[in-house]
Design a protein around this motif. Sequence first.
Motif, PDB file in Angstrom:
ATOM      1  N   GLY A   4      14.519   0.909   0.439  1.00  0.00           N
ATOM      2  CA  GLY A   4      13.381   1.092   1.336  1.00  0.00           C
ATOM      3  C   GLY A   4      13.771   1.791   2.627  1.00  0.00           C
ATOM      4  N   THR A   5      14.969   1.514   3.130  1.00  0.00           N
ATOM      5  CA  THR A   5      15.412   2.179   4.353  1.00  0.00           C
ATOM      6  C   THR A   5      15.662   3.669   4.091  1.00  0.00           C
ATOM      7  OG1 THR A   5      17.715   1.517   3.957  1.00  0.00           O
ATOM      8  CG2 THR A   5      16.398   0.098   5.390  1.00  0.00           C
ATOM      9  N   GLU A   6      16.223   3.992   2.923  1.00  0.00           N
ATOM     10  CA  GLU A   6      16.427   5.396   2.556  1.00  0.00           C
ATOM     11  C   GLU A   6      15.084   6.104   2.351  1.00  0.00           C
ATOM     12  OE1 GLU A   6      20.735   4.920   0.285  1.00  0.00           O
ATOM     13  OE2 GLU A   6      18.883   4.644  -0.852  1.00  0.00           O
ATOM     14  N   LEU A   7      14.130   5.404   1.760  1.00  0.00           N
ATOM     15  CA  LEU A   7      12.793   5.968   1.571  1.00  0.00           C
ATOM     16  C   LEU A   7      12.163   6.297   2.920  1.00  0.00           C
ATOM     17  CD1 LEU A   7      10.192   6.691   0.058  1.00  0.00           C
ATOM     18  CD2 LEU A   7       9.675   4.224  -0.044  1.00  0.00           C
ATOM     19  N   TYR A   8      12.233   5.362   3.853  1.00  0.00           N
ATOM     20  CA  TYR A   8      11.652   5.605   5.170  1.00  0.00           C
ATOM     21  C   TYR A   8      12.350   6.785   5.855  1.00  0.00           C
ATOM     22  CZ  TYR A   8       9.834   5.080   9.836  1.00  0.00           C
ATOM     23  OH  TYR A   8       9.221   5.330  11.044  1.00  0.00           O
ATOM     24  N   SER A   9      13.672   6.819   5.773  1.00  0.00           N
ATOM     25  CA  SER A   9      14.425   7.935   6.368  1.00  0.00           C
ATOM     26  C   SER A   9      14.017   9.265   5.753  1.00  0.00           C
ATOM     27  CB  SER A   9      15.933   7.727   6.190  1.00  0.00           C
ATOM     28  OG  SER A   9      16.360   6.601   6.924  1.00  0.00           O
ATOM     29  N   ARG A  10      13.812   9.299   4.449  1.00  0.00           N
ATOM     30  CA  ARG A  10      13.378  10.520   3.765  1.00  0.00           C
ATOM     31  C   ARG A  10      12.000  10.946   4.257  1.00  0.00           C
ATOM     32  NH1 ARG A  10      14.128  12.125  -1.827  1.00  0.00           N
ATOM     33  NH2 ARG A  10      16.267  11.487  -1.431  1.00  0.00           N
ATOM     34  N   LEU A  11      11.098   9.984   4.423  1.00  0.00           N
ATOM     35  CA  LEU A  11       9.758  10.304   4.929  1.00  0.00           C
ATOM     36  C   LEU A  11       9.841  10.921   6.322  1.00  0.00           C
ATOM     37  CD1 LEU A  11       7.799   7.151   3.716  1.00  0.00           C
ATOM     38  CD2 LEU A  11       7.617   9.485   2.802  1.00  0.00           C
ATOM     39  N   VAL A  12      10.650  10.324   7.186  1.00  0.00           N
ATOM     40  CA  VAL A  12      10.812  10.834   8.549  1.00  0.00           C
ATOM     41  C   VAL A  12      11.394  12.243   8.521  1.00  0.00           C
ATOM     42  CG1 VAL A  12      12.072  10.501  10.716  1.00  0.00           C
ATOM     43  CG2 VAL A  12      10.972   8.541   9.613  1.00  0.00           C
ATOM     44  N   GLU A  13      12.418  12.444   7.702  1.00  0.00           N
ATOM     45  CA  GLU A  13      13.059  13.765   7.598  1.00  0.00           C
ATOM     46  C   GLU A  13      12.084  14.853   7.160  1.00  0.00           C
ATOM     47  OE1 GLU A  13      16.257  13.188   4.827  1.00  0.00           O
ATOM     48  OE2 GLU A  13      17.410  11.969   6.252  1.00  0.00           O
ATOM     49  N   THR A  14      11.104  14.486   6.331  1.00  0.00           N
ATOM     50  CA  THR A  14      10.146  15.468   5.828  1.00  0.00           C
ATOM     51  C   THR A  14       8.869  15.518   6.662  1.00  0.00           C
ATOM     52  OG1 THR A  14       9.234  13.878   4.238  1.00  0.00           O
ATOM     53  CG2 THR A  14      11.017  15.311   3.468  1.00  0.00           C
ATOM     54  N   GLY A  15       8.878  14.835   7.802  1.00  0.00           N
ATOM     55  CA  GLY A  15       7.747  14.896   8.716  1.00  0.00           C
ATOM     56  C   GLY A  15       6.572  14.004   8.373  1.00  0.00           C
ATOM     57  N   ARG A  16       6.750  13.083   7.455  1.00  0.00           N
ATOM     58  CA  ARG A  16       5.678  12.142   7.084  1.00  0.00           C
ATOM     59  C   ARG A  16       5.846  10.866   7.902  1.00  0.00           C
ATOM     60  NH1 ARG A  16       2.480  14.385   3.727  1.00  0.00           N
ATOM     61  NH2 ARG A  16       3.271  15.662   2.059  1.00  0.00           N
ATOM     62  N   THR A  17       4.911  10.640   8.790  1.00  0.00           N
ATOM     63  CA  THR A  17       4.996   9.456   9.653  1.00  0.00           C
ATOM     64  C   THR A  17       4.024   8.383   9.172  1.00  0.00           C
ATOM     65  OG1 THR A  17       3.458  10.486  11.191  1.00  0.00           O
ATOM     66  CG2 THR A  17       5.816  10.684  11.693  1.00  0.00           C
ATOM     67  N   ILE A  18       4.237   7.909   7.958  1.00  0.00           N
ATOM     68  CA  ILE A  18       3.411   6.849   7.390  1.00  0.00           C
ATOM     69  C   ILE A  18       3.848   5.529   8.021  1.00  0.00           C
ATOM     70  CG2 ILE A  18       2.784   5.604   5.293  1.00  0.00           C
ATOM     71  CD1 ILE A  18       3.576   8.195   3.735  1.00  0.00           C
ATOM     72  N   PRO A  19       2.918   4.796   8.638  1.00  0.00           N
ATOM     73  CA  PRO A  19       3.284   3.482   9.160  1.00  0.00           C
ATOM     74  C   PRO A  19       3.858   2.631   8.017  1.00  0.00           C
ATOM     75  CG  PRO A  19       1.151   4.140  10.010  1.00  0.00           C
ATOM     76  CD  PRO A  19       1.532   5.138   8.941  1.00  0.00           C
ATOM     77  N   THR A  20       5.071   2.135   8.223  1.00  0.00           N
ATOM     78  CA  THR A  20       5.818   1.475   7.150  1.00  0.00           C
ATOM     79  C   THR A  20       6.203   0.058   7.519  1.00  0.00           C
ATOM     80  OG1 THR A  20       6.658   3.608   6.381  1.00  0.00           O
ATOM     81  CG2 THR A  20       7.904   1.661   5.721  1.00  0.00           C
ATOM     82  N   ILE A  21       6.041  -0.826   6.537  1.00  0.00           N
ATOM     83  CA  ILE A  21       6.453  -2.223   6.651  1.00  0.00           C
ATOM     84  C   ILE A  21       7.575  -2.413   5.635  1.00  0.00           C
ATOM     85  CG2 ILE A  21       5.764  -4.628   6.346  1.00  0.00           C
ATOM     86  CD1 ILE A  21       2.824  -3.552   6.901  1.00  0.00           C
ATOM     87  N   LEU A  22       8.745  -2.773   6.116  1.00  0.00           N
ATOM     88  CA  LEU A  22       9.859  -3.055   5.219  1.00  0.00           C
ATOM     89  C   LEU A  22       9.940  -4.559   5.005  1.00  0.00           C
ATOM     90  CD1 LEU A  22      12.631  -0.651   6.577  1.00  0.00           C
ATOM     91  CD2 LEU A  22      11.198  -0.361   4.541  1.00  0.00           C
ATOM     92  N   VAL A  23      10.164  -4.950   3.743  1.00  0.00           N
ATOM     93  CA  VAL A  23      10.283  -6.364   3.395  1.00  0.00           C
ATOM     94  C   VAL A  23      11.613  -6.571   2.683  1.00  0.00           C
ATOM     95  CG1 VAL A  23       7.783  -6.709   3.284  1.00  0.00           C
ATOM     96  CG2 VAL A  23       9.018  -6.083   1.215  1.00  0.00           C
TER      97      VAL A  23
END
Length: 150
Positions: A83-102
């Motif tokens: 999930g942390t890698e997924l969020y980092s990938r989103l940020v790198e590609t300019g997608r700022t989806i509000p994210t909740i990590l569990v």
Amino acid sequence: MIKRAPARAVMAASDAQEVFLYEHSLISVVDDDQSFRDSMRRLLRSLGYTVAMFPSAGAFLASPELVRTACLVADVNMPEMTGTELYSRLVETGRTIPTILVTAYPDESVRKRMLGMGVQCYLPKPLEETALIGCVHSAVTRSNTPGKSG
């Protein structure tokens, strides 16, 4: 002179706006645990949200739902891509989806790092329902604020 609506009518308009946000907000859940996805689906649908489920980060990234997602709930510990890698990938590609990590394995250093990167919430499993609901509501509100989502 402007005639003010009674407080009751103002509250109804506010409630209607909130219902609109819920019904038109897609919550995507990414977790490799089928039972967790099923319980999240039931809870989020009971709150009026539209929900999409994904068994992996790769499935989510390849999905057309990616661009419609108003809030992402992702497990930290998953095979192939966390999930942390997924969020980092989103940020790198300019997608700022509000994210909740569990996570079932909370780590204070990971929590601090991810919150510092902009993650909406970092919650331990088993999830406290009220905390999750508050995070989702906040994320959807943030996502639907002009200029705040990607």
